[in-house]
Design a protein around this motif. Structure first.
Motif, PDB file in Angstrom:
ATOM      1  N   LYS A 272      12.368  29.667  60.598  1.00 47.74           N
ATOM      2  CA  LYS A 272      10.954  29.616  60.238  1.00 47.74           C
ATOM      3  C   LYS A 272      10.566  30.862  59.470  1.00 47.74           C
ATOM      4  O   LYS A 272      11.011  31.964  59.772  1.00 47.74           O
ATOM      5  N   ALA A 273       9.700  30.676  58.481  1.00 45.18           N
ATOM      6  CA  ALA A 273       9.281  31.794  57.642  1.00 45.18           C
ATOM      7  C   ALA A 273       8.487  32.835  58.417  1.00 45.18           C
ATOM      8  O   ALA A 273       8.479  34.014  58.065  1.00 45.18           O
ATOM      9  N   ASN A 274       7.788  32.419  59.481  1.00 50.10           N
ATOM     10  CA  ASN A 274       6.947  33.360  60.216  1.00 50.10           C
ATOM     11  C   ASN A 274       7.676  34.061  61.365  1.00 50.10           C
ATOM     12  O   ASN A 274       7.070  34.727  62.187  1.00 50.10           O
ATOM     13  N   GLU A 275       9.005  33.881  61.441  1.00 50.56           N
ATOM     14  CA  GLU A 275       9.790  34.563  62.475  1.00 50.56           C
ATOM     15  C   GLU A 275       9.785  36.070  62.187  1.00 50.56           C
ATOM     16  O   GLU A 275       9.814  36.479  61.020  1.00 50.56           O
ATOM     17  N   PRO A 276       9.719  36.929  63.212  1.00 53.69           N
ATOM     18  CA  PRO A 276       9.748  38.379  62.982  1.00 53.69           C
ATOM     19  C   PRO A 276      10.931  38.788  62.108  1.00 53.69           C
ATOM     20  O   PRO A 276      12.049  38.280  62.272  1.00 53.69           O
ATOM     21  N   ASN A 277      10.695  39.730  61.207  1.00 56.02           N
ATOM     22  CA  ASN A 277      11.713  40.119  60.241  1.00 56.02           C
ATOM     23  C   ASN A 277      12.944  40.739  60.885  1.00 56.02           C
ATOM     24  O   ASN A 277      14.032  40.705  60.319  1.00 56.02           O
ATOM     25  N   ASP A 278      12.771  41.344  62.067  1.00 51.89           N
ATOM     26  CA  ASP A 278      13.876  42.075  62.669  1.00 51.89           C
ATOM     27  C   ASP A 278      14.741  41.216  63.596  1.00 51.89           C
ATOM     28  O   ASP A 278      15.674  41.714  64.219  1.00 51.89           O
ATOM     29  N   VAL A 279      14.451  39.920  63.693  1.00 51.21           N
ATOM     30  CA  VAL A 279      15.198  39.101  64.644  1.00 51.21           C
ATOM     31  C   VAL A 279      16.660  38.932  64.225  1.00 51.21           C
ATOM     32  O   VAL A 279      17.563  38.897  65.076  1.00 51.21           O
ATOM     33  N   VAL A 280      16.937  38.852  62.923  1.00 50.09           N
ATOM     34  CA  VAL A 280      18.315  38.738  62.451  1.00 50.09           C
ATOM     35  C   VAL A 280      19.089  40.003  62.783  1.00 50.09           C
ATOM     36  O   VAL A 280      20.205  39.951  63.319  1.00 50.09           O
ATOM     37  N   ASP A 281      18.495  41.154  62.489  1.00 55.22           N
ATOM     38  CA  ASP A 281      19.144  42.419  62.807  1.00 55.22           C
ATOM     39  C   ASP A 281      19.367  42.546  64.309  1.00 55.22           C
ATOM     40  O   ASP A 281      20.414  43.020  64.760  1.00 55.22           O
ATOM     41  N   ARG A 282      18.404  42.111  65.081  1.00 55.10           N
ATOM     42  CA  ARG A 282      18.526  42.168  66.540  1.00 55.10           C
ATOM     43  C   ARG A 282      19.719  41.332  67.015  1.00 55.10           C
ATOM     44  O   ARG A 282      20.510  41.768  67.861  1.00 55.10           O
ATOM     45  N   ALA A 283      19.854  40.141  66.460  1.00 52.30           N
ATOM     46  CA  ALA A 283      20.955  39.263  66.850  1.00 52.30           C
ATOM     47  C   ALA A 283      22.304  39.881  66.492  1.00 52.30           C
ATOM     48  O   ALA A 283      23.268  39.788  67.267  1.00 52.30           O
ATOM     49  N   LEU A 288      27.902  41.865  66.868  1.00 46.45           N
ATOM     50  CA  LEU A 288      28.758  42.817  66.160  1.00 46.45           C
ATOM     51  C   LEU A 288      28.412  44.259  66.512  1.00 46.45           C
ATOM     52  O   LEU A 288      29.285  45.082  66.788  1.00 46.45           O
ATOM     53  N   GLY A 289      27.125  44.596  66.513  1.00 46.07           N
ATOM     54  CA  GLY A 289      26.707  45.978  66.671  1.00 46.07           C
ATOM     55  C   GLY A 289      27.006  46.579  68.029  1.00 46.07           C
ATOM     56  O   GLY A 289      27.117  47.803  68.157  1.00 46.07           O
ATOM     57  N   TRP A 290      27.133  45.735  69.057  1.00 47.38           N
ATOM     58  CA  TRP A 290      27.359  46.229  70.418  1.00 47.38           C
ATOM     59  C   TRP A 290      28.512  47.237  70.448  1.00 47.38           C
ATOM     60  O   TRP A 290      28.415  48.300  71.041  1.00 47.38           O
ATOM     61  N   LEU A 291      29.635  46.894  69.794  1.00 44.57           N
ATOM     62  CA  LEU A 291      30.774  47.804  69.760  1.00 44.57           C
ATOM     63  C   LEU A 291      30.963  48.470  68.403  1.00 44.57           C
ATOM     64  O   LEU A 291      31.505  49.582  68.332  1.00 44.57           O
ATOM     65  N   ALA A 292      30.532  47.823  67.335  1.00 47.00           N
ATOM     66  CA  ALA A 292      30.721  48.417  66.013  1.00 47.00           C
ATOM     67  C   ALA A 292      29.808  49.623  65.799  1.00 47.00           C
ATOM     68  O   ALA A 292      30.197  50.601  65.158  1.00 47.00           O
ATOM     69  N   TRP A 400      26.077  42.934  55.173  1.00 48.90           N
ATOM     70  CA  TRP A 400      25.378  43.668  56.235  1.00 48.90           C
ATOM     71  C   TRP A 400      26.221  44.857  56.698  1.00 48.90           C
ATOM     72  O   TRP A 400      25.704  45.960  56.889  1.00 48.90           O
ATOM     73  N   ILE A 401      27.529  44.654  56.841  1.00 49.26           N
ATOM     74  CA  ILE A 401      28.427  45.751  57.218  1.00 49.26           C
ATOM     75  C   ILE A 401      28.435  46.816  56.129  1.00 49.26           C
ATOM     76  O   ILE A 401      28.382  48.020  56.415  1.00 49.26           O
ATOM     77  N   ARG A 402      28.504  46.385  54.884  1.00 48.69           N
ATOM     78  CA  ARG A 402      28.466  47.334  53.757  1.00 48.69           C
ATOM     79  C   ARG A 402      27.233  48.216  53.831  1.00 48.69           C
ATOM     80  O   ARG A 402      27.313  49.438  53.668  1.00 48.69           O
ATOM     81  N   ASP A 403      26.089  47.620  54.097  1.00 45.31           N
ATOM     82  CA  ASP A 403      24.823  48.338  54.047  1.00 45.31           C
ATOM     83  C   ASP A 403      24.555  49.170  55.297  1.00 45.31           C
ATOM     84  O   ASP A 403      23.814  50.153  55.242  1.00 45.31           O
ATOM     85  N   ASN A 404      25.142  48.781  56.426  1.00 44.80           N
ATOM     86  CA  ASN A 404      24.822  49.454  57.693  1.00 44.80           C
ATOM     87  C   ASN A 404      25.910  50.385  58.199  1.00 44.80           C
ATOM     88  O   ASN A 404      25.618  51.263  59.018  1.00 44.80           O
ATOM     89  N   TYR A 405      27.135  50.216  57.732  1.00 43.66           N
ATOM     90  CA  TYR A 405      28.234  51.037  58.226  1.00 43.66           C
ATOM     91  C   TYR A 405      28.971  51.740  57.099  1.00 43.66           C
ATOM     92  O   TYR A 405      30.191  51.882  57.124  1.00 43.66           O
TER      93      TYR A 405
END
Length: 510
Positions: A272-283, A288-292, A400-405
């Motif tokens: 949905k377009a009105n979903e919070p913007n940070d939900v993808v990053d949160r997921a 992946l982020g838990w250990l990476a 996402w890995i390129r941009d965050n790590y």
């Protein structure tokens, strides 16, 4: 752009949709918007390979002084938990039939072969008090045969098959496993490191910690969600970093190899377009982020969101401590940067939304993450009920890995498709084709991806699904005395890509 061109595009899109192939549209659009100078071939130094795991193919579960793993005990004690009541006792018999696997590897013309070593085969008591020479001889033979045929060995130290000896005192919930694994890694580096230059410490920690120590779907069948599974993840991370630091201090100068860890993850989209913007990053942070994040991120700790959520929930539950202990300065320094590459297992993606109220038991990973997932009905599904063809997700997670790590080097250590085992496996070819295109798109967009490994070389024992789901490029004749490996059409297709370093759009590859 003329009107006739727009009409042509509309007709093409409607034709694709009429065949329920949304990916056809997506791939065509991507190809149109790519710059004409974009590289259509994989770089010369890009490596193609295939992957397997010891328990899934070796068999010989109790031969030549091998001790049992938790999967041996589990499948023997609870055959009803395996879809076809099978086990890995014999599997593909690769312990005795590696020459047949080697024929397949040579036919594919792969650059590398990712396989795992059975901890309880080489060290029956999980420590170095007894070293099994017959097992050492077997893995020496595998490594030497690969090198003789110009195939690089990529070795996974641990792929789900915890020695049963470790379960006697809690397995991965007891932090003594850090010392055990460090000693095991030391043994592997000393024994095989003169020839093995690519090491993966652990395969998919989330996928053996949460099912094994959280919801009890995998051995050792501990049901302690939000507690034991978090201890497993935490001790795995520390064990990995300890092994990495050992290699850098003791072996790197003479062996000059690389050590990394493989983490599984999906990519996520909002329905949905009105979903919070940070939900993808949160997921992504909760997968992946838990250990990476502790290894490749800037903080040297678990993702802030994860720490904050679990600490807050732990306090609400009346606990005097957090169920996920943040890393102290000592461990943060050891863990941060403890990876020469990030191994990524990508199979599929999901839509994600915030879950209100949180799903799952209290406590649990589901409750802490407060996320709910769904799929697009247009996505093509494999034999596995969790596996959908979403190649765009692979491209997006690499970015996402390129941009965050800091654009860390990425090895795609698993990527594959399940079916009934048919030789005319057009579904697997389509999956391969579109996901290799996603990898090439990511490379052309600056992502530091250097290896791609398809899962799997041959049909094998697929954990709780037994032999009911087939991922192999080669069909395994389970009813034959010789356990023949028979090339599927996908094997011919993959070979054509490896030879040409180009993604073929035609079908002339057999």
């Amino acid at each position: 752009m003329g009107n006739h061109h727009l009409v042509f595009i509309l007709c093409l899109i409607l034709t694709c949709i009429s065949f329920a192939d949304v990916e056809c549209v997506n791939e065509w659009i991507r190809n149109q918007i790519q710059p004409s100078t974009s590289n259509k071939q994989f770089p010369k130094n890009f490596s193609f390979g295939v992957a397997t795991a010891a328990y899934q193919i070796e068999g010989a579960w109790n031969e030549d002084s091998k001790a049992p793993s938790i999967w041996d005990i589990y499948t023997h004690t609870h055959p009803e938990r395996i879809a076809d009541h099978s086990n890995g006792d014999n599997a593909a018999e690769s312990y005795h039939r590696f020459e047949q696997d080697l024929v397949a590897l040579k036919e594919l013309k792969v650059n590398f072969y990712r396989f795992s070593i059975s901890w309880c085969r080489v060290l029956p008591y999980a420590d170095t008090s007894v070293k099994n020479q017959k097992a050492i001889d077997y893995y020496n033979m595998v490594i030497d045969k690969l090198l003789e045929n110009h195939i690089e060995p990529m070795v996974t130290m641990f792929h789900y098959d915890t020695p049963e000896e470790l379960s006697k005192f809690g397995g991965f919930t007891n932090d003594i496993v850090i010392k055990y694994f460090r000693s095991y890694a030391d043994f592997l580096f000393e024994t095989f490191g003169d020839r093995v230059k690519k090491w993966i410490t652990f395969n998919e920690p989330f996928d053996y910690c949460v099912p094994g120590y959280g919801n009890a779907n995998y051995p050792p069948m501990i049901h302690a969600p939000g507690v034991a599974d978090y201890l497993c993840m935490d001790n795995t991370l520390r064990a990995h970093a300890s092994a990495y630091r050992l290699y850098r201090a003791k072996y790197f100068h003479s062996q000059r190899g690389k050590v990394g860890i493989t983490i599984s993850s999906r990519f996520y989209y909002t329905p949905k377009a009105n979903e919070p913007n940070d939900v993808v990053d949160r997921a992504i942070q909760y997968s992946l982020g838990w250990l990476a994040h502790p290894i490749f991120g800037k903080s040297g700790n678990y993702p802030y969101t994860v720490i904050e959520d679990i600490t807050s929930n732990s306090m609400k539950e009346g606990l005097a401590w957090s169920r996920l202990r943040p890393l102290n300065l000592y461990w943060s320094k050891i863990i941060k940067g403890s990876g020469d590459f990030l191994g990524l297992n990508y199979y599929t993606s999901r839509y994600v939304q915030m879950s209100d109220p949180p799903a799952g038991a209290t406590p649990s990973w589901e409750h802490d993450s407060r996320l709910k997932y769904s799929v697009d009905e247009s996505w093509k599904r494999a034999k596995s009920d969790w596996l959908y063809c979403v190649p765009q997700g692979l491209e997006d997670i690499l970015k996402w890995i390129r941009d965050n790590y800091d654009n860390v080097e990425v090895y795609i250590t698993e990527n594959g498709w399940s079916d009934e085992g048919e030789l005319m496996d057009t579904g697997r070819i389509d999956y391969l084709k579109t996901h290799l295109r996603a990898v090439l798109n990511a490379i052309n967009d600056g992502c530091n991806v250097t290896h791609y490994s398809h899962w799997s070389l041959i049909d094998n024992f697929e954990w709780n699904k037994g032999f009911t789901e087939k991922f192999g490029l080669y069909y395994l004749n389970m009813t034959s005395e010789n356990k023949e490996r028979v090339a599927k059409n996908s094997a011919h297709y993959y070979r054509s890509v490896i030879e040409s370093r180009e993604i073929s759009s035609g079908d002339n590859y057999v």
